[in-house]
Enzyme design. Structure first.
Site, PDB file in Angstrom:
ATOM      1  N   ILE A 171      61.958 -13.822 133.078  1.00  0.00           N
ATOM      2  CA  ILE A 171      60.846 -13.873 134.027  1.00  0.00           C
ATOM      3  C   ILE A 171      59.489 -14.018 133.340  1.00  0.00           C
ATOM      4  CG2 ILE A 171      60.359 -11.399 134.148  1.00  0.00           C
ATOM      5  CD1 ILE A 171      60.638 -13.860 137.125  1.00  0.00           C
ATOM      6  N   TYR A 172      59.402 -13.743 132.038  1.00  0.00           N
ATOM      7  CA  TYR A 172      58.104 -13.758 131.362  1.00  0.00           C
ATOM      8  C   TYR A 172      57.508 -15.161 131.370  1.00  0.00           C
ATOM      9  CZ  TYR A 172      59.294  -9.119 129.473  1.00  0.00           C
ATOM     10  OH  TYR A 172      59.636  -7.799 129.319  1.00  0.00           O
ATOM     11  N   SER A 173      56.300 -15.259 131.901  1.00  0.00           N
ATOM     12  CA  SER A 173      55.575 -16.534 131.968  1.00  0.00           C
ATOM     13  C   SER A 173      56.436 -17.661 132.526  1.00  0.00           C
ATOM     14  CB  SER A 173      55.028 -16.919 130.580  1.00  0.00           C
ATOM     15  OG  SER A 173      54.042 -16.007 130.177  1.00  0.00           O
TER      16      SER A 173
ATOM     17  N   GLY B 237      59.520 -18.246 132.391  1.00  0.00           N
ATOM     18  CA  GLY B 237      60.550 -18.777 131.496  1.00  0.00           C
ATOM     19  C   GLY B 237      59.999 -19.366 130.215  1.00  0.00           C
TER      20      GLY B 237
END
Length: 341
Positions: free
Chosen positions: A60-62, A64
């Site tokens: 989920i970070y940025s 993908g």
């Protein structure tokens, strides 16, 4: 750099883990403090040269892009058999049914998508980012077991949840002969020590490695209480954290500052040294957006606090509301927004 086993496994990890949440394309998700690929790559080089072999990201970070940047950097700079790459799954990646959480369908999609973004055949540690109240535990644990047996992950881990839920998931896996979690990633720092009540003793008893997130309390323990940063003003999660005991938390931060001044070291070094003094801790997950952040974290490995200093740091703590755990969503029906034409 020192290396320790992750829990009761034979997997060797550095005493510091580089968290990759700060590395990502800012436009993919509203995280204005994120560093793009060009700005991120020097941190991977610096970490590897310091002996850090443990890297943690999430799907989920940025949007993908953290996985993409992490994968390209590590594939260019390191030997795959020498590094430990961890990622996570749970939060929805799109506003549609089955595009998140811990069903068998979602987990198999998540791991394939993560491996594609990372450009890797497997991850060393595949973690559930939170507990899923709407999927049977048996379904989640069997799916994770099958992901390991398919060779897509070497080990599995979990993150913030109630200790009894974690124990239940472990029991279900053991009862069915499935793969058990080898690590727990909880929130743990001088301002949030609620995990000392049940989760950390459980991990110590069961030989589960502990890799805490937010070890510096989102930076609150590294600067004057009144100081603000780009992230502290724009991180919605950080803005609501540590609110219920702010006055008492400030006292803790002041003691960190006093000891750091007496020792002539950065405040972050004191904070991390306290965390590393706990036998149950395997490797704090540290973030970095400046070279000095990594330098300071590495220096904490050589800082040994006295019993008096540890006692002073812990004395002002007061109980906090439980934070970082996802509540049940069953009574909140999923609302789907139709895509734009």
């Amino acid at each position: 750099m020192d290396y320790v086993n992750l829990g009761r496994t034979g997997l060797k990890v550095s005493r510091l883990c580089l968290g990759c949440m700060s590395f990502g394309e800012p436009e993919r998700l509203p995280q204005p403090w994120s560093l793009d690929e060009k700005a991120s790559r020097p941190f991977f080089r610096q970490a590897l040269e310091a002996g850090i072999n443990f890297f943690d990201t999430a799907n989920i970070y940025s949007g993908g892009s953290s996985e993409e940047i992490t994968g390209r950097a590590l594939n260019d700079m390191a030997r795959r058999d020498e590094i430990v790459v961890a990622t996570k799954a749970f939060f929805p990646w799109r506003n549609a049914p089955n595009t998140g959480f811990l069903s068998r369908k979602a987990l198999f999609q998540s791991i394939d998508d993560s491996l594609k973004r990372l450009g890797m055949e497997y991850v060393d540690l595949y973690q559930i980012h939170r507990f899923d109240h709407d999927t049977p535990v048996e379904e989640t644990m069997e799916a994770l077991h099958d992901i390991v047996k398919a060779g897509k992950a070497r080990y599995i881990g979990a993150s913030s949840m109630e200790a009894w839920r974690f124990a239940k998931m472990q029991h279900v896996a053991e009862r069915n002969g499935w793969t058990r979690f080898v690590s727990m990633q909880p929130q743990y720092n001088l301002l949030y020590r609620e995990e000392e009540r049940e989760m950390l003793p459980l991990c110590a008893d069961q030989g589960v490695g502990v890799i805490p997130w937010s070890p510096l309390a989102r930076g609150r323990l590294t600067r004057d209480w009144s100081d603000v940063t780009n992230r502290s003003q724009n991180d919605a999660f950080a803005l609501r954290m540590y609110k219920n005991a702010e006055k008492q938390d400030q006292k803790v931060a002041e003691i960190v500052a006093r000891i750091a001044n007496e020792r002539q070291v950065p405040r972050a070094s004191v904070t991390l040294a306290w965390l590393l003094s706990k036998p149950v801790i395997t490797a704090p997950i540290i973030g970095a957006t400046k070279s000095v952040h990594l330098e300071t974290a590495i220096s904490a490995l050589d800082l040994c606090l006295t019993e008096k200093e540890i006692s002073d740091l812990e004395a002002p703590y007061v109980p906090h509301w439980v934070d970082g755990i996802v509540p049940p969503l069953s009574d909140q029906p999923l609302t789907i927004t139709p895509p734009r034409a």
